[in-house]
Structures are given as structure tokens and as C-alpha cells.
Design an enzyme around this catalytic site. Structure first.
Site, mmCIF file in Angstrom:
data_model
loop_
_atom_site.group_PDB
_atom_site.id
_atom_site.type_symbol
_atom_site.label_atom_id
_atom_site.label_comp_id
_atom_site.label_asym_id
_atom_site.label_seq_id
_atom_site.Cartn_x
_atom_site.Cartn_y
_atom_site.Cartn_z
ATOM 1 N N CYS B 132 0.847 -1.194 0.000
ATOM 2 C CA CYS B 132 0.000 0.000 0.000
ATOM 3 C C CYS B 132 0.888 1.251 0.000
ATOM 4 O O CYS B 132 1.734 1.405 0.881
ATOM 5 C CB CYS B 132 -0.929 0.046 1.211
ATOM 6 S SG CYS B 132 -1.959 1.538 1.184
ATOM 7 N N ASN B 195 -0.333 -3.582 -7.098
ATOM 8 C CA ASN B 195 -1.041 -2.568 -6.327
ATOM 9 C C ASN B 195 -0.981 -1.250 -7.113
ATOM 10 O O ASN B 195 -0.476 -1.212 -8.235
ATOM 11 C CB ASN B 195 -0.395 -2.417 -4.941
ATOM 12 C CG ASN B 195 -1.420 -2.011 -3.885
ATOM 13 O OD1 ASN B 195 -2.245 -1.124 -4.126
ATOM 14 N ND2 ASN B 195 -1.372 -2.641 -2.728
ATOM 15 N N GLY B 246 -4.694 -4.350 -12.601
ATOM 16 C CA GLY B 246 -4.269 -2.990 -12.932
ATOM 17 C C GLY B 246 -4.870 -2.537 -14.248
ATOM 18 O O GLY B 246 -4.466 -2.985 -15.314
ATOM 19 N N GLY B 247 -5.873 -1.676 -14.161
ATOM 20 C CA GLY B 247 -6.414 -1.029 -15.351
ATOM 21 C C GLY B 247 -7.298 -1.880 -16.233
ATOM 22 O O GLY B 247 -7.582 -1.505 -17.366
ATOM 23 N N SER B 269 -10.797 -0.401 -10.121
ATOM 24 C CA SER B 269 -11.301 0.928 -10.471
ATOM 25 C C SER B 269 -12.441 0.913 -11.480
ATOM 26 O O SER B 269 -13.263 1.834 -11.499
ATOM 27 C CB SER B 269 -10.163 1.777 -11.035
ATOM 28 O OG SER B 269 -9.105 1.809 -10.113
HETATM 29 C C1 FMN Z 1 -10.202 3.016 -3.664
HETATM 30 C C2 FMN Z 1 -9.141 1.947 -3.711
HETATM 31 C C3 FMN Z 1 -8.798 1.278 -2.540
HETATM 32 C C4 FMN Z 1 -7.832 0.270 -2.553
HETATM 33 N N1 FMN Z 1 -7.541 -0.401 -1.391
HETATM 34 C C5 FMN Z 1 -6.664 -1.447 -1.426
HETATM 35 C C6 FMN Z 1 -6.428 -2.228 -0.264
HETATM 36 O O1 FMN Z 1 -6.991 -2.004 0.807
HETATM 37 N N2 FMN Z 1 -5.562 -3.266 -0.363
HETATM 38 C C7 FMN Z 1 -4.914 -3.597 -1.538
HETATM 39 O O2 FMN Z 1 -4.162 -4.569 -1.566
HETATM 40 N N3 FMN Z 1 -5.133 -2.869 -2.648
HETATM 41 C C8 FMN Z 1 -5.989 -1.805 -2.621
HETATM 42 N N4 FMN Z 1 -6.227 -1.085 -3.779
HETATM 43 C C9 FMN Z 1 -5.520 -1.462 -5.016
HETATM 44 C C10 FMN Z 1 -6.366 -2.385 -5.894
HETATM 45 O O3 FMN Z 1 -6.640 -3.608 -5.239
HETATM 46 C C11 FMN Z 1 -5.683 -2.668 -7.227
HETATM 47 O O4 FMN Z 1 -4.477 -3.356 -6.981
HETATM 48 C C12 FMN Z 1 -5.353 -1.412 -8.019
HETATM 49 O O5 FMN Z 1 -6.379 -0.464 -7.878
HETATM 50 C C13 FMN Z 1 -5.144 -1.680 -9.500
HETATM 51 O O6 FMN Z 1 -6.291 -2.246 -10.106
HETATM 52 P P1 FMN Z 1 -7.392 -1.382 -10.915
HETATM 53 O O7 FMN Z 1 -6.653 -0.552 -11.917
HETATM 54 O O8 FMN Z 1 -8.295 -2.400 -11.525
HETATM 55 O O9 FMN Z 1 -8.072 -0.545 -9.904
HETATM 56 C C14 FMN Z 1 -7.182 -0.053 -3.773
HETATM 57 C C15 FMN Z 1 -7.515 0.631 -4.945
HETATM 58 C C16 FMN Z 1 -8.481 1.612 -4.929
HETATM 59 C C17 FMN Z 1 -8.829 2.331 -6.209
#
Ligand code: FMN
Ligand code: FAD
Ligand code: FES
Lengths: 251, 307
Positions: B132, B195, B246-247, B269
Site C-alpha cells: 500500500c 497494487n 491494474g487497469g 477501479s
Molecule cells: C479506492 C481503492 C482502494 C484500494 N484499497 C486497497 C487495499 O486495501 N488493499 C490492496 O491490496 N489494494 C488496494 N487497492 C488497489 C487495488 O486492489 C488494485 O491493486 C489497483 O487499484 C489496481 O487495479 P485497478 O486498476 O483495476 O483498480 C485499492 C484501490 C483503490 C482504487
């Protein structure tokens, strides 16, 4: 993704006093493509960001009760100063049928005043029930009168209108005029009672809920309505106030 | 007919799409809602040893390239989380959807402790969030920063629980392949990559960063090319299954992630645009792509871009 997620700075043109602790900030420009019941996230850089229902969209207006740090700072904003907004966010009210019962507690009157304006502009009949603790806490009564709404007032101490709660007069308001749908905004307890009253009256209702809004875009989960409340009112569980709402449809 | 069924460790998922950690993973009702909406697997919000309120608003914004967030690991603490996860696991079981429980901790020892507590809820997997980007001011450099620290956390959690574990990595490391190798040596069963990417948005008119925390993690479309590169590099170094994240917001994005080497595909997201309905849409698009291009199973696509 649209600009919806980012902030735009809006300049205040006028500040209206609604009651002891409530001000309406009227801005210089409109909030495009917004409708009653939607909200914005208002940001004062360095102070904080909170959700506020729109009480006007052309020009944008927000009605703010001074209850804590962010709302206090907003109530000190003067004409010419700026507030940053992202929005419109969420799903608002949708006028169904031709005759409407609006029920507001506290600053719940604010979004309903915009809904009343929209309904009156297209010639629908509107009845409004406004409730507050005392006469001095009531707000926007004159605005609803000017729009030609039928008005019922309730106060907890009986200093104006009927002594009691908004739910005490809903049934009467429905008997006197044939209502197609109930639209409500106020504290959760009031909304729950209005939702139950609507069930008994077999009327659809649209209830605008408050919750802890953080991301405002339906990702973080902090604004979920409690599951037992959803089950009581027949709202599908996992309801996100920021994204599925703030307005929930019941019945 | 193209099939989306995905085998992952000892699990069988109806499709490879997994709700990513931190997105709507805060309650049994929200996680059940995402499963009903078509997610093949569910990851809960990361949980630590103590309750945390998280950062103050603004905590998240959507911008042209996706999302930036600094939620700050809001969670109810491990004790409270166990009962939520128990309930969630029961509900998901009836839907045939596995639960991945995400954990984090400020210290090495506490990673083991939290894992042990959470294991009581019997999730199908424990995802270890060492990456994180939003708590560095409190916790120091994330454990994902070096191979040594990442390996040490893996060892600690491996010793604490017998459940399968996946280590969640950060994109902003110089040699993600070497780091993954070290994590695999310590007994990780899977890798979640990636992440969010540490980032900042500034509002020029306000003259300051928009997030209260100043910096946040970038996710959504802008992260996809970075995530694809990370997944490809990891797949070339280890044979562990990868939850590529991711994305991803379309079926084609999901296909690309699998072609980079992912077994499962995290979706976070993208929930912003359609709500949980995004899972059914991406699954349909992925099926459509496979039919159009003649793939009958996910395995035929996996790692294809790297061969
Ligand atoms: C609002 C938000 C909160 C998130 N909280 C966590 C979390 O608590 N633990 C974690 O491992 N990743 C967390 N992430 C990361 C996501 O799990 C993911 O790895 C990252 O957003 C990339 O994927 P995406 O582009 O599909 O969002 C968070 C992402 C977002 C947008
Ligand atoms: C969808 C939505 C729409 C909203 N629309 C409006 C609006 O149009 N106008 C408006 O003024 N607020 C509105 N709010 C509430 C607003 O977002 C803030 O919660 C409120 O201004 C308090 O924020 P604060 O930072 O000033 O104080 P905080 O520190 O957050 O709150 C201070 C204390 O006041 C309490 N409190 C919060 N609201 C009230 C209240 N109305 N009366 C008494 N105590 C209260 C809190 O529980 C807390 O204990 C809305 C909230 C939501 C979710
Ligand atoms: S405030 Fe984040 S999901 Fe509603």
C-alpha cells in the site's frame, strides 16, 4: 472518464440566510447536467471535503447547516470567494405521476425546493410537509409558498404548525390531495418512518439518505446503507449512498 | 463454445475476474452483491491488527487516466474482521465464489499475527498486501520495496498459516522478477500484481495537491501498461499463478492480462463506471473476444504474448 471526478472552482455570488445556522451559497455559474437530489463534493483546500445536495443548479446553489468544521468554514465563505466542486454525483429524484408529496426534515428542505421548482414549472401539483425542532429551525417555507405548493408544517415543540413529527401529518396530506409519490429528505430515522408510512399508504417513495461519503465514486464501500435498514424498507442490500443513491426508491 | 472457467491453485472459478482488494470489500452484503453481479472471485478490503479510520477527505478522485486514492487502509481491525469474513465466506459459498482475505500490518511480526487471526474465518486464500503506497508516513517504506523485506514477510506469514497465500506486489520496484523469485522461495502460493502506483495530482487553481494525504495510488487505465509489464516479467521468472491486476476495464484488457501471463484478473477501479455490473460486462466481452478469435479456453491465451 469525464471531468466529473475532478474539481472545478465555483465563485460565490450571493449568500442567503435560511435560519440561525443555515446559509444558502448561490454561485456565479450553473452545474451542468444536474438534477434534483444529486449532490456535489464541496472542497475547501486545506480544510476538507464533504457532500452537499444541490438546492439550485442554474446557478448552482448549496444550502449548508453549520454543524462542524467543513460546514462551518463553508458558512463563512463570502461573495467573490471560491469553493471547489466535483459532481454532479449520484442518482437523484425522478418525478413520477403528476401530483407529489415532498417531505423534508431540517436542511432536507433544500434539495426538495429544487424538486418542487422542477415539478411546478411543468404544472404538476406539489404538497410539502416540512418538519423541524422549533419554529426558528424551519426553513425555505416562503420559497415553497412562492412556488405555489400546499404546505404543512410540524415542529417538535409545537411553536409552528402541528406539534409532532412529519409522519404525523403525512396521512392527512395524502387524504386531502391524491398523491402519486412521496419524496423525502432528512435524518435516517425520519426517512425510515416515511418509508414505512408509504408502505402502509401503498405509495411509492423516493428517500434521500445520508451516510459517510469518502470516495464518492462507488469504490470504497464506506457509504453502504446498513443491511437491516435495506431489508426493512425493501431496498436491495449493498446499497451505496454515493453511487446508487443518495435517493433510494422503495415500493 | 468459449469457456471462461479458471483453475487457480485448488480452486475452480466460473470466470477469471476477481474483485480487487479495497473495492467494495468492506461487508458481507457488498461482497455478496459483487459475487451476484458476476465476479468469479472476491477479495476483501485489507485488514490490519487494529481498527483504522483512514485518511481525511479528499481521499479519492476520478480523473482522465483513471482513479487516484489515498483511503489509508480503513478497516475494523482483525478481530472484528474475522466475523465479517466468516459471514461473507458462508454467503459466497452458496454462490460458488471463493473468498480471498487481504491483510496488512505495520511490522513483520504483526503480519504473522494478523494472518493467524484471519485464518480462523477460513478464507480460500490470504492475500498479503505489502504494497500500500498510502501509509508510508506512518509505517515507513512498504515491505514490497526490496526482495529481502518481501521475502521476510512471506516467511513470517508462511510460518503462521497453512492456507494458500498470495503476495501482493507494488509496480514501482526496479526488478520485480528478482523480488518475486525471492518471495516464491519462501513458499508463496501465488502472486497478486500489482497494487497502485504512487502518484500525485495538483489543482493549479487551488495551488495544492488535491488529496488530503497529498500523494495517493494511481489505478485504472493509466496503470494498465505498467501492470502488463510487471505481470509479464513475473511470469517469465516464476511458475506461480498470478492474479494480474491494474487497469482492466474491458474484456480485451482482461485478455491482454492473461496473455501477459495472468491466471486470474483483478478488477478494481472499473467498478466506478458501471458499479458491480462491470463484472458481467467484462465477462461477456471476454467471451465475445474468444469466440471472435477462436480461443476455446483461457489456458490457450495464457502467456501467449511472451512466447
Ligand atoms: C479506492 C481503492 C482502494 C484500494 N484499497 C486497497 C487495499 O486495501 N488493499 C490492496 O491490496 N489494494 C488496494 N487497492 C488497489 C487495488 O486492489 C488494485 O491493486 C489497483 O487499484 C489496481 O487495479 P485497478 O486498476 O483495476 O483498480 C485499492 C484501490 C483503490 C482504487
Ligand atoms: C448525500 C448527502 C447530502 C448532504 N447534503 C447536505 C446539505 O444539503 N446541507 C448540509 O448542511 N449538509 C448536507 N450533508 C451533510 C454534510 O455532508 C456534512 O456531513 C455536514 O456538513 C457535517 O460536516 P462537518 O465537516 O461540518 O462536520 P462533522 O465533523 O462531519 O460533523 C459534526 C457533527 O455534526 C453532526 N451532524 C452532521 N450533520 C448534522 C445535522 N444536519 N444536524 C446536526 N448534526 C449534524 C455529525 O454527526 C457530527 O457529530 C449531506 C450529506 C450527504 C451524505
Ligand atoms: S463513498 Fe466510497 S463507495 Fe460510497
Amino acid at each position: 472518464m469525464s471531468r466529473q471526478g475532478l474539481f472545478d472552482a465555483y465563485r460565490v455570488s450571493q449568500v442567503r440566510v435560511e435560519n440561525d445556522r443555515t446559509r444558502t451559497l448561490v454561485f456565479e455559474s450553473p452545474l451542468p447536467e444536474s438534477y434534483p437530489g444529486q449532490y456535489v463534493m464541496a472542497w475547501l483546500p486545506g480544510i476538507g471535503e464533504k457532500p452537499f445536495s444541490i438546492s439550485g443548479n442554474d446557478p448552482l446553489a448549496l444550502t449548508v447547516a453549520d454543524v462542524g468544521p467543513v460546514s462551518h468554514a463553508l458558512s463563512l465563505v463570502r461573495p467573490g470567494e471560491r469553493v471547489w466542486m466535483r459532481g454532479p454525483l449520484g442518482k437523484g429524484y425522478e418525478l413520477i405521476s403528476q401530483s407529489h408529496l415532498l417531505v423534508g426534515g431540517g436542511y432536507g428542505a433544500a434539495p426538495l425546493s429544487l424538486l418542487a421548482r422542477q415539478a411546478r414549472t411543468i404544472g404538476h401539483s406539489v404538497t410539502v410537509v416540512l418538519g423541524a425542532k422549533t419554529r426558528d429551525d424551519l426553513m425555505m417555507v416562503a420559497a415553497f409558498e412562492e412556488l405555489g405548493c400546499a404546505i404543512y408544517l410540524t415542529t417538535e415543540d409545537g411553536s409552528a404548525g402541528v406539534r409532532g413529527l412529519v409522519t404525523d401529518v403525512i396521512e392527512q396530506a395524502c387524504m386531502e390531495q391524491h398523491q402519486g409519490c412521496i419524496y423525502a429528505c432528512g435524518p435516517t430515522g425520519m426517512l425510515t418512518a416515511v418509508g414505512k408510512a408509504a408502505q402502509l399508504l401503498e405509495l411509492p417513495a423516493q428517500l434521500s439518505f445520508e451516510a459517510l461519503i469518502r470516495c464518492g465514486v462507488g469504490l470504497c464501500g464506506s457509504c453502504e446503507l446498513p443491511e437491516d435498514l435495506c431489508l426493512t424498507l425493501g431496498i436491495s442490500p449493498g446499497f451505496l449512498v454515493c453511487h446508487d443513491g443518495p435517493v433510494a426508491r422503495v415500493n | 463454445m468459449a469457456g471462461l472457467a479458471a483453475d487457480f491453485l485448488n480452486l475452480h472459478l466460473k470466470n477469471p475476474l476477481v474483485l480487487a482488494s479495497g473495492i467494495l470489500g468492506t461487508s458481507p452484503s457488498l461482497m455478496a452483491r459483487c459475487a451476484l453481479a458476476g465476479a468469479g472471485g472476491i477479495t476483501s478490503k485489507s485488514c490490519g491488527p487494529e481498527p483504522r479510520a483512514g485518511h481525511d477527505n479528499p481521499v479519492a478522485l476520478a480523473w482522465q487516466g483513471g482513479v487516484i486514492n489515498a483511503i489509508g487502509l480503513t478497516n475494523p481491525g482483525a478481530q472484528e474482521e474475522v466475523s465479517l469474513l466468516h459471514e461473507t465466506r458462508d454467503r459466497l459459498k452458496t454462490l460458488g465464489v471463493p473468498l480471498f482475505a487481504s491483510i496488512f500490518a505495520p511490522t513483520l511480526e504483526q503480519f504473522g499475527e494478523v494472518a493467524r487471526v484471519i485464518a480462523d474465518a477460513e478464507p480460500n486464500l490470504i492475500e498479503v498486501n505489502i504494497s500500500c503506497p498510502n501509509v508510508a508516513s506512518e509505517f515507513g517504506t512498504p515491505f514490497s520495496a526490496t526482495a529481502e523485506m518481501a521475502a521476510a514477510v512471506t516467511r513470517e506469514v508462511r510460518r503462521a498459516v497453512s492456507l494458500p497465500i498470495s503476495i501482493k506486489l507494488a509496480p514501482n520496484v526496479p526488478m520485480i522478477g528478482d523480488l518475486t523469485h525471492a518471495v516464491a522461495e519462501e513458499g508463496a502460493d501465488a502472486i497478486t500484481a500489482v497494487n497502485t502506483m504512487p502518484a500525485m495530482l495538483i489543482d493549479a487553481y487551488a495551488g495544492r495537491p488535491v488529496l488530503k494525504n497529498r500523494t495517493g495510488g494511481l489505478s485504472g487505465p493509466a496503470l494498465k501498461p505498467i501492470a502488463l509489464r510487471c505481470v509479464a516479467e513475473i511470469a517469465s521468472r516464476v511458475s506461480l499463478p498470478i492474479i494480474g491486476t491494474g487497469g482492466v476495464s474491458t474484456g480485451i484488457d482482461a485478455a491482454e492480462m492473461i496473455m501477459a501471463g495472468a491466471t486470474l484478473v483483478g478488477v478494481g477501479s472499473a467498478v466506478w463506471e458501471d458499479g458491480p455490473a462491470v463484472f458481467a460486462r467484462i465477462a461477456n466481452e471476454l467471451t465475445g473476444f474468444m469466440v471472435e478469435t477462436g480461443y476455446s479456453q483461457l489456458g490457450e491465451m495464457r502467456g501467449r504474448a511472451m512466447r
